[in-house]
Design an enzyme around this catalytic site. Structure first.
Site, PDB file in Angstrom:
ATOM      1  N   ASP A 122     -19.792 -17.305  52.100  1.00  0.00           N
ATOM      2  CA  ASP A 122     -20.350 -16.098  51.501  1.00  0.00           C
ATOM      3  C   ASP A 122     -19.257 -15.216  50.920  1.00  0.00           C
ATOM      4  O   ASP A 122     -18.064 -15.474  51.099  1.00  0.00           O
ATOM      5  CB  ASP A 122     -21.169 -15.315  52.532  1.00  0.00           C
ATOM      6  CG  ASP A 122     -20.513 -15.285  53.914  1.00  0.00           C
ATOM      7  OD1 ASP A 122     -19.271 -15.225  53.977  1.00  0.00           O
ATOM      8  OD2 ASP A 122     -21.230 -15.326  54.927  1.00  0.00           O
ATOM      9  N   HIS A 152     -27.905 -14.111  62.732  1.00  0.00           N
ATOM     10  CA  HIS A 152     -27.646 -14.521  61.352  1.00  0.00           C
ATOM     11  C   HIS A 152     -26.508 -15.536  61.281  1.00  0.00           C
ATOM     12  O   HIS A 152     -25.593 -15.522  62.099  1.00  0.00           O
ATOM     13  CB  HIS A 152     -27.362 -13.312  60.450  1.00  0.00           C
ATOM     14  CG  HIS A 152     -26.004 -12.710  60.612  1.00  0.00           C
ATOM     15  ND1 HIS A 152     -25.771 -11.561  61.327  1.00  0.00           N
ATOM     16  CD2 HIS A 152     -24.787 -13.089  60.134  1.00  0.00           C
ATOM     17  CE1 HIS A 152     -24.482 -11.258  61.280  1.00  0.00           C
ATOM     18  NE2 HIS A 152     -23.862 -12.173  60.567  1.00  0.00           N
ATOM     19  N   GLU A 178     -29.862 -13.103  57.040  1.00  0.00           N
ATOM     20  CA  GLU A 178     -30.355 -12.191  58.056  1.00  0.00           C
ATOM     21  C   GLU A 178     -31.735 -12.636  58.555  1.00  0.00           C
ATOM     22  O   GLU A 178     -32.384 -13.487  57.939  1.00  0.00           O
ATOM     23  CB  GLU A 178     -30.443 -10.778  57.473  1.00  0.00           C
ATOM     24  CG  GLU A 178     -29.137 -10.225  56.932  1.00  0.00           C
ATOM     25  CD  GLU A 178     -28.169  -9.771  58.020  1.00  0.00           C
ATOM     26  OE1 GLU A 178     -28.458  -9.993  59.216  1.00  0.00           O
ATOM     27  OE2 GLU A 178     -27.119  -9.194  57.672  1.00  0.00           O
ATOM     28  N   ASN A 186     -27.501 -10.703  65.822  1.00  0.00           N
ATOM     29  CA  ASN A 186     -28.930 -10.772  65.510  1.00  0.00           C
ATOM     30  C   ASN A 186     -29.363 -12.170  65.087  1.00  0.00           C
ATOM     31  O   ASN A 186     -30.477 -12.358  64.590  1.00  0.00           O
ATOM     32  CB  ASN A 186     -29.301  -9.750  64.429  1.00  0.00           C
ATOM     33  CG  ASN A 186     -28.638 -10.038  63.084  1.00  0.00           C
ATOM     34  OD1 ASN A 186     -27.873 -10.992  62.941  1.00  0.00           O
ATOM     35  ND2 ASN A 186     -28.923  -9.205  62.093  1.00  0.00           N
TER      36      ASN A 186
END
EC number: 3.5.99.6
Length: 254
Positions: free
Chosen positions: A65, A136, A141, A134
């Site tokens: 990314d 990801h 996400e 979380n």
């Protein structure tokens, strides 16, 4: 899914480096991740390179990314980060280390071009991954499609907060990024995910033992034919089948 539990973060780094080095020495295409978790693995690989045990001269790399709006030369771009943490310290050819074009005039076109570049290279042999608190992976996400492609995404507020430690203040953290999608990531022939620390225990448990769900993007590894998860004792603390994973590891057929 192969679950390897190691005593310490240092042991996780060694185990991950073993796998990555085995690919690098065959001139493979590597998928690289940034963030704090992989740094120890990269340091281990650098040390092995300095001892002449591994070479990256024939390898190419694709990053997971990149922040939207940051040029490659920006000190907090992921391209600059991977060079600072890893590739500039070994014999990687800089021209063969690619990241999504965060400063592109047309980011949507840039994401499509990145997917195509990976395909043109013959795909990724081994993709290194981390997992966020979380769940990801990359910047996928919660709610990300499990078949998503490389695309522009808005970052979760928790991710922005987590990444603010790399910037002077919270306001400087980009709110969008270009990320390989879960479908893109899943096309790698081998997925290698590492996680350490108690703050990752919930995410690791959800990824490994929870339902396959967009609520935990990391759970997509459950579908992959060759996924290796290496965690330390702290990150493994909530795994209900921990004893079985230890048994399976100790009794692997080589």
């Amino acid at each position: 899914m192969e679950i390897l539990i190691r005593s310490t973060p240092a042991d996780v780094a060694v185990a991950a480096a073993d796998i990555l080095a085995s690919y690098a020495n065959t001139s493979a295409t590597l998928g690289l991740a940034t963030g704090s978790t992989p740094v120890a693995t990269y340091k281990e690989l650098i040390a092995r390179h300095e001892r002449g045990e591994v070479s990256f001269a024939g390898s190419r790399a694709f990053l997971l990314d990149e922040y939207l709006g940051l040029a490659p030369e920006h000190e907090q771009s992921y391209y600059a980060t991977i060079r600072r943490d890893f590739t500039s310290h070994v014999d990687f050819d800089d021209a063969l280390v690619k990241s999504p074009e965060g400063s592109a005039a047309d980011p949507v076109a840039a994401t499509a071009a990145y997917d195509q570049a990976i395909r043109n290279a013959g795909g990724i042999d081994v993709q290194l991954l981390g997992i966020g608190a979380n769940g990801h992976i990359g910047f996928n996400e919660p709610s990300s499609s499990l078949t998503s492609r490389t695309r522009v995404v808005a970052l979760h507020p928790q991710t922005v907060q987590d990444n603010s430690r790399f910037f002077d203040n919270l306001e400087e953290v980009p709110r969008h990024a270009l990320t390989q999608g879960l479908g893109t990531i899943s096309e790698a022939r081998h997925l290698l995910l590492i996680a350490t620390g108690t703050n990752k225990a919930n995410a690791v448990q959800a990824m490994v033992e929870g339902p396959l769900s967009a609520r935990c993007p990391g759970s997509v590894l459950q579908l992959h034919p060759r996924a290796t998860v290496i965690v330390d004792e702290a990150a493994a603390a909530l795994l209900e089948d921990r004893e079985y994973y230890l048994f399976a590891d100790q009794n692997r057929l080589h």
